[in-house]
Design an enzyme around this catalytic site. Structure first.
Site, short mmCIF file in Angstrom:
data_model
loop_
_atom_site.label_atom_id
_atom_site.label_comp_id
_atom_site.label_asym_id
_atom_site.label_seq_id
_atom_site.Cartn_x
_atom_site.Cartn_y
_atom_site.Cartn_z
N ARG A 122 15.43 -19.62 -21.48
CA ARG A 122 16.10 -19.96 -20.04
C ARG A 122 15.63 -18.73 -19.13
O ARG A 122 16.38 -18.86 -17.95
CB ARG A 122 17.45 -20.53 -19.97
CG ARG A 122 17.68 -21.81 -20.76
CD ARG A 122 19.20 -22.34 -20.31
NE ARG A 122 19.23 -23.56 -21.19
CZ ARG A 122 20.01 -23.39 -22.19
NH1 ARG A 122 20.35 -22.31 -22.51
NH2 ARG A 122 20.13 -24.39 -22.84
N LYS A 144 4.65 -15.89 -8.73
CA LYS A 144 4.05 -17.24 -9.06
C LYS A 144 3.50 -17.28 -10.36
O LYS A 144 3.03 -16.08 -10.87
CB LYS A 144 2.77 -17.60 -8.09
CG LYS A 144 3.35 -18.32 -6.67
CD LYS A 144 1.98 -18.76 -6.16
CE LYS A 144 2.54 -19.28 -4.78
NZ LYS A 144 1.41 -19.74 -3.91
N GLU A 186 -10.02 -10.22 -2.06
CA GLU A 186 -8.67 -10.52 -1.70
C GLU A 186 -8.02 -9.78 -0.90
O GLU A 186 -7.05 -9.77 -0.28
CB GLU A 186 -7.69 -10.81 -3.16
CG GLU A 186 -8.18 -12.01 -4.24
CD GLU A 186 -7.66 -13.32 -3.70
OE1 GLU A 186 -6.99 -13.50 -2.75
OE2 GLU A 186 -7.87 -14.40 -4.48
N LYS A 228 1.32 -8.49 1.09
CA LYS A 228 1.81 -9.56 0.32
C LYS A 228 3.40 -9.50 0.21
O LYS A 228 3.98 -10.57 0.32
CB LYS A 228 1.10 -9.50 -1.03
CG LYS A 228 1.56 -10.63 -1.62
CD LYS A 228 0.57 -11.40 -2.92
CE LYS A 228 1.19 -12.46 -3.22
NZ LYS A 228 0.57 -13.23 -4.29
N GLU A 238 7.07 -20.60 -0.51
CA GLU A 238 5.86 -21.17 0.30
C GLU A 238 6.02 -22.29 1.00
O GLU A 238 5.43 -23.43 0.97
CB GLU A 238 4.75 -21.53 -0.83
CG GLU A 238 3.33 -21.55 -0.04
CD GLU A 238 2.07 -21.58 -0.83
OE1 GLU A 238 1.80 -20.90 -1.74
OE2 GLU A 238 1.21 -22.48 -0.83
N ARG A 242 3.86 -18.08 3.54
CA ARG A 242 3.40 -17.66 2.27
C ARG A 242 2.04 -18.35 2.18
O ARG A 242 1.03 -17.77 1.73
CB ARG A 242 4.11 -17.84 1.14
CG ARG A 242 3.38 -17.50 -0.08
CD ARG A 242 4.34 -17.15 -1.39
NE ARG A 242 3.79 -16.65 -2.36
CZ ARG A 242 4.28 -16.18 -3.63
NH1 ARG A 242 5.40 -16.13 -3.61
NH2 ARG A 242 3.66 -15.68 -4.63
N ASN A 246 -3.13 -18.15 1.41
CA ASN A 246 -4.17 -19.25 0.61
C ASN A 246 -5.61 -19.17 1.71
O ASN A 246 -6.55 -20.06 1.37
CB ASN A 246 -3.69 -20.57 0.77
CG ASN A 246 -2.71 -20.75 -0.35
OD1 ASN A 246 -2.59 -20.10 -1.32
ND2 ASN A 246 -1.64 -21.71 -0.20
N HIS A 268 -13.65 -16.51 -9.06
CA HIS A 268 -12.67 -16.98 -7.83
C HIS A 268 -12.51 -16.09 -6.69
O HIS A 268 -12.68 -16.61 -5.62
CB HIS A 268 -11.20 -16.78 -8.60
CG HIS A 268 -10.24 -17.08 -7.83
ND1 HIS A 268 -9.91 -18.26 -7.30
CD2 HIS A 268 -9.04 -16.30 -7.28
CE1 HIS A 268 -8.94 -18.35 -6.62
NE2 HIS A 268 -8.35 -17.13 -6.33
#
Ligand code: GLY
Length: 369
Positions: A122, A144, A186, A228, A238, A242, A246, A268
């Protein structure tokens, strides 16, 4: 020099992102105070060969001995099968809730190890040691974690913030040039979102970073992490701001999907760069930002060796791209949500974007208009 950025403000325990050179050797000293027992270092075969021994030696010397758990390199490891195998190995190692997971690798390793840490017993603590530029400036910060399913990328995951992020600039020296440039996309994205001065520094003096200059890279990583972290601190889940991170991703994701997520055709980061250029040109075509700003964004992205026009990536149909954009998990109730810009350094979340206008824009882009 080492710089520490604290990620805080959300509904999570604050943690430090440490950026500097030669940090891997001190991994054990930083992890041992967090680990009451043992550690498991999850890595991939490529990074494990380069840095696995050094990581284990540092952990052992500091009294937090670890086992190495290696996954195959590549996006394919972000799967239920690999997640099950990783968790099974952690059980076989008889780890318990006090033990710490160390994610040593790029975005794939960080996402998979982070999700395994979120699920194991958990939830156990984990430390991110990102070894790609993309992971240092983006995926290792913000909590994330996810795996892919045959229906799409990152569809199964959890928010699970790390206890610590160690971004060692020296490990970037072994990155293939194309991967470094992909991470640079990025970095440029962060400037485009909210820091025009940073963007202009990246375009000028800082541009050496895209070619691997460690001093420029360090400054670029630090500023990216600051940007960030501030956004994640305001909006961990988000719900609003946030989503700015994207920028370039909805166009980029559609392009990647049309190419079958084949990284040999388009990485990417390259997709994000192309997506940023498209988002700025769409903003200009919609009268939101000046055409000069869109041209400047594309010039700087292109100067870093990144694609800015669709024909550099392949042959596309506007309708297919827009369908993919509508199918993106970022779309809300069938309407397009895009990150658009008023100017360089001032992006915003645009909800309810007219899909017809995006189709017409992409048709003109494809026709070379
Ligand atoms: N990569 C975007 C985010 O972390 O929200």
């Amino acid at each position: 020099m080492t710089t520490t950025v604290t990620v805080s403000g959300g509904d999570f325990r604050p943690y430090e992102v440490v950026v500097g050179r030669g940090l891997l050797a001190g991994l054990g000293g930083r992890v041992a105070p967090l680990a009451q027992g043992r550690t498991v270092v999850i890595t991939d075969e490529t990074v494990g060969r380069l840095h696995g021994k050094a990581a284990l030696a540092s952990l052992k010397a500091a009294g937090a001995p670890g086992r190495l758990l290696t996954v195959p390199p590549g996006e394919g490891s972000k799967s239920f099968a690999e997640l099950e195998r990783v968790i099974d190995r952690m059980l076989a190692f008889q780890l318990d809730r006090k033990d710490v997971v160390v994610a040593l690798g790029g975005g794939v390793v960080g996402d998979l190890a982070g999700l395994a840490a979120a699920l194991f017993m958990r939830g156990v603590d984990f430390v991110q040691v990102p070894t790609t530029l993309l992971a240092q400036v983006d995926s290792s910060v913000g909590g994330k974690t996810a795996i892919d399913t045959p229906r799409g990328k990152n569809l199964v995951g959890a928010f699970h913030q790390p206890r610590l992020v160690l971004a060692d600039i020296d490990v970037l020296a072994t990155l293939p040039e194309r991967q470094l440039r992909s991470g640079w996309a990025e970095v440029l994205k962060h400037g485009l979102i909210c820091d025009a001065d940073f963007f202009e520094w990246l375009a000028g003096e800082g541009s050496a970073g895209a070619g691997g200059d460690p001093e420029a890279l360090e400054r670029a990583v630090v500023r990216s992490v600051e940007i960030k972290s501030a956004i994640v601190g305001e909006d961990e889940k988000e719900a609003g701001r946030r989503a700015l991170l994207n920028l370039g991703h909805t166009f980029g994701h559609a392009i990647e999907a049309e190419l079958g997520f084949d990284e040999t055709k388009l990485t990417h980061g390259e997709a994000v760069a192309l997506g940023c250029a498209l988002a700025f040109r769409f903003s200009a075509a919609s009268g939101l930002c000046a055409p000069d700003a869109a041209a400047r964004a594309a010039t700087v992205l292109g100067a870093a060796g990144l694609p800015t026009r669709l024909d550099q990536a392949g042959t596309f149909k506007a309708a297919s791209l827009v369908k993919r954009m509508g199918g993106d998990k970022k779309a809300e109730r069938g309407r397009l949500t895009l990150i658009l810009a008023w100017e360089i350094g001032d992006a915003f979340v645009a909800r309810d974007v007219d899909a017809g206008a995006v189709t017409a824009f992409l048709e003109a882009e494809i026709a070379g208009g």
